[in-house]
Design an enzyme around this catalytic site. Structure first.
Site, PDB file in Angstrom:
ATOM      1  N   ASP A  15      31.070   6.991 146.918  1.00  0.00           N
ATOM      2  CA  ASP A  15      30.893   7.533 148.267  1.00  0.00           C
ATOM      3  C   ASP A  15      31.104   6.426 149.312  1.00  0.00           C
ATOM      4  O   ASP A  15      30.166   5.972 149.956  1.00  0.00           O
ATOM      5  CB  ASP A  15      29.466   8.120 148.334  1.00  0.00           C
ATOM      6  CG  ASP A  15      29.134   8.742 149.677  1.00  0.00           C
ATOM      7  OD1 ASP A  15      30.074   9.062 150.429  1.00  0.00           O
ATOM      8  OD2 ASP A  15      27.931   8.898 149.966  1.00  0.00           O
TER       9      ASP A  15
ATOM     10  N   THR B 285      25.904  56.022 149.545  1.00  0.00           N
ATOM     11  CA  THR B 285      27.333  56.362 149.587  1.00  0.00           C
ATOM     12  C   THR B 285      28.143  55.097 149.341  1.00  0.00           C
ATOM     13  O   THR B 285      28.088  54.171 150.150  1.00  0.00           O
ATOM     14  CB  THR B 285      27.723  56.926 150.980  1.00  0.00           C
ATOM     15  OG1 THR B 285      26.765  57.913 151.341  1.00  0.00           O
ATOM     16  CG2 THR B 285      29.117  57.483 151.006  1.00  0.00           C
TER      17      THR B 285
HETATM   18  C1  SPV Z   1      25.645  12.928 151.759  1.00  0.00           C
HETATM   19  O1  SPV Z   1      25.193  13.945 151.236  1.00  0.00           O
HETATM   20  O2  SPV Z   1      26.757  12.481 151.486  1.00  0.00           O
HETATM   21  C2  SPV Z   1      24.860  12.212 152.756  1.00  0.00           C
HETATM   22  C3  SPV Z   1      23.391  12.324 152.741  1.00  0.00           C
HETATM   23  O3  SPV Z   1      25.434  11.505 153.550  1.00  0.00           O
HETATM   24  S1  SPV Z   1      22.806  10.976 151.827  1.00  0.00           S
HETATM   25  O4  SPV Z   1      23.436  11.008 150.528  1.00  0.00           O
HETATM   26  O5  SPV Z   1      21.370  11.113 151.733  1.00  0.00           O
HETATM   27  O6  SPV Z   1      23.164   9.762 152.546  1.00  0.00           O
HETATM   28 MG    MG Z   2      27.434  11.166 153.125  1.00  0.00          MG
END
Ligand code: SPV
Ligand code: MG
Length: 431
Positions: free
Chosen positions: A204, A122
């Protein structure tokens, strides 16, 4: 009297389920299987009510004679126990990922002369609306936030996959595969600082600010329901971290992981190739305690990430820190390594578990990727994070496409490897 069995995995009864009960009644004594939480979460749904409440709900339905718990997605347990004369199911399992379950059930039931009955599924506007409302409920911050806590109790190992946008969030949300005859899916999303930064073309190094990171979370929460583990980098200044905790709680995030580094943070996978400084135990413990004090909801988790193995400070240092951070209030420990061989991670887990049987352990097997989830779980790991694989698979595919279009001066040559627009559109839900 013959027995007729059907399995439910719903929190809400709609006309489709009532129709199944009525159909089942035509064949004999009605037994309903309530799919257990453990099986449900691997299947396709996350419960909004407890297993006991589901059993009560099914028992209250007119025409139902008995309700049992079905623990096995593939029906092996109930079939061997009950040997129902008939198994009734909506015909939606004739195709799609559930087909594999149907094939298995058909084989089992044939062995003793039982019969499988597919009744028309349904699906109308009302049913669609109920499905949608249930999903929306799961997306609400109060439901989503506690879901990681619940999952840790329901499954031996929680599987989180990286997401950095609405689209990658949808992939983590919706990807279901059939493997060894069973269905499987990810449990949670990891909002990686590496992938969030990379998607913005930035390094990062905590350069992408929290406001932008929160925007990524919102892009994802708008279109998904699964719980979020947020990569909080170092957590920043303690005075700032307490605000971050509150904001994350408000956004419905389940956990933040902060790492015991100080100063300019670089990605851990650089290890000792770049200069990185570990925070002192006292300094980092104070940050964890301040975060826990600031937290307002019961279920939010602050997980301490230990960088001792990454920075080659030794196993003893890692274990010492783990103990201290748990004492400071950490709800979990993440231990990281950039070795290809998982042995230092396993050694840490075994030694940590000798003294601490309960605090969840999180690992990120990017370098030590030969280890399986089962092996990690055997060593006491509770959460496995696939931290960057979606980004790393998309990037070379996009780069190759860009190169080939330049090379051929047209797009025809790349078309075979592109997802049709018609399929992309089906990924996106409309209200
Ligand atoms: C991320 O994914 O940003 C992490 C994990 O901190 S690592 O890249 O392995 O440090
Ligand atoms: Mg990280």
């Amino acid at each position: 009297m013959k027995t007729a069995y059907t399995c439910f995995c719903t929190d809400v009864i709609h006309e489709g389920h009532l129709n199944i009960v009525n159909e089942t009644r035509k064949y004999g004594r009605v037994i309903i299987g309530a799919l257990s939480d453990k099986a449900l979460i691997r299947y396709n749904k996350f419960p909004t009510v407890s297993q006991d409440e589901r059993v009560k709900l099914y028992r209250s339905l007119e025409g139902v004679d008995e309700v049992v718990i079905q623990d096995d997605m593939l029906y092996d347990d109930v079939i061997s126990l009950i040997k129902p004369d008939y198994i009734i199911h909506g015909d939606n399992w004739v195709t799609g990922p559930e087909k594999t379950i149907r094939t298995h059930v058909e084989e089992l039931i044939k062995e003793y002369g039982g019969e499988l009955i597919d009744v028309p599924y349904t699906y109308n506007e009302k049913v669609r609306k109920i499905d949608l409302q249930l999903r929306e409920k799961l997306a609400m911050p109060e439901y989503r936030r506690k879901r990681l806590h619940d999952l840790l109790k329901m499954t031996p190992i929680v599987k989180a996959m990286e997401a950095h946008s609405g689209l990658t969030g949808l992939i983590v949300e919706k990807t279901v595969v059939e493997c060894d005859g069973k269905l499987d899916q990810f449990d949670a999303m990891w909002i990686s600082s590496l992938c969030d930064s990379t998607a913005k073309g930035k390094p990062d190094i905590e350069l992408v600010d929290m406001t932008s990171r929160f925007r990524t979370i919102e892009d994802i929460t708008e279109v998904t329901t699964k719980p979020i583990i947020f990569d909080g980098d170092t957590g920043g200044l303690t005075e700032h971290f307490v605000y971050t905790v509150r904001s994350l709680e408000r956004l419905g995030v389940s956990a933040v992981i902060i790492e015991d580094k100080t100063g300019l943070k670089k990605n851990s996978l650089f290890g000792t190739e770049v200069e990185q400084t570990q925070a002192s135990i006292e300094e980092f413990s104070a940050k964890i305690s301040a975060g826990k004090k600031a937290q307002l909801t019961d279920d939010f988790m602050i997980i301490a990430r230990i960088e001792s193995l990454i920075l080659e400070k030794g196993m003893e240092d890692a274990l010492l820190r783990a103990k201290a951070f748990v004492e400071a209030g950490a709800d979990g420990i993440m231990i990281h390594s950039r070795q290809k061989d998982p042995s230092e991670i396993l050694e840490f887990c075994d030694k940590f578990r000798e003294e601490d049987k309960t605090t969840p352990i999180v690992v990120v097997p990017t370098s030590f990727n030969s280890i399986t989830e089962d092996e990690l779980s055997e060593h006491g790991v509770n959460v496995v994070i696939y931290a960057n694989q979606l980004t790393r698979s998309a990037f070379p595919a996009m780069q190759q496409t860009a190169e080939d279009i330049l090379k051929y001066h047209r797009a025809k040559e790349v078309d075979d490897r592109l997802m049709p627009i018609s399929k992309i559109i089906t990924l996106i839900d409309e209200i």
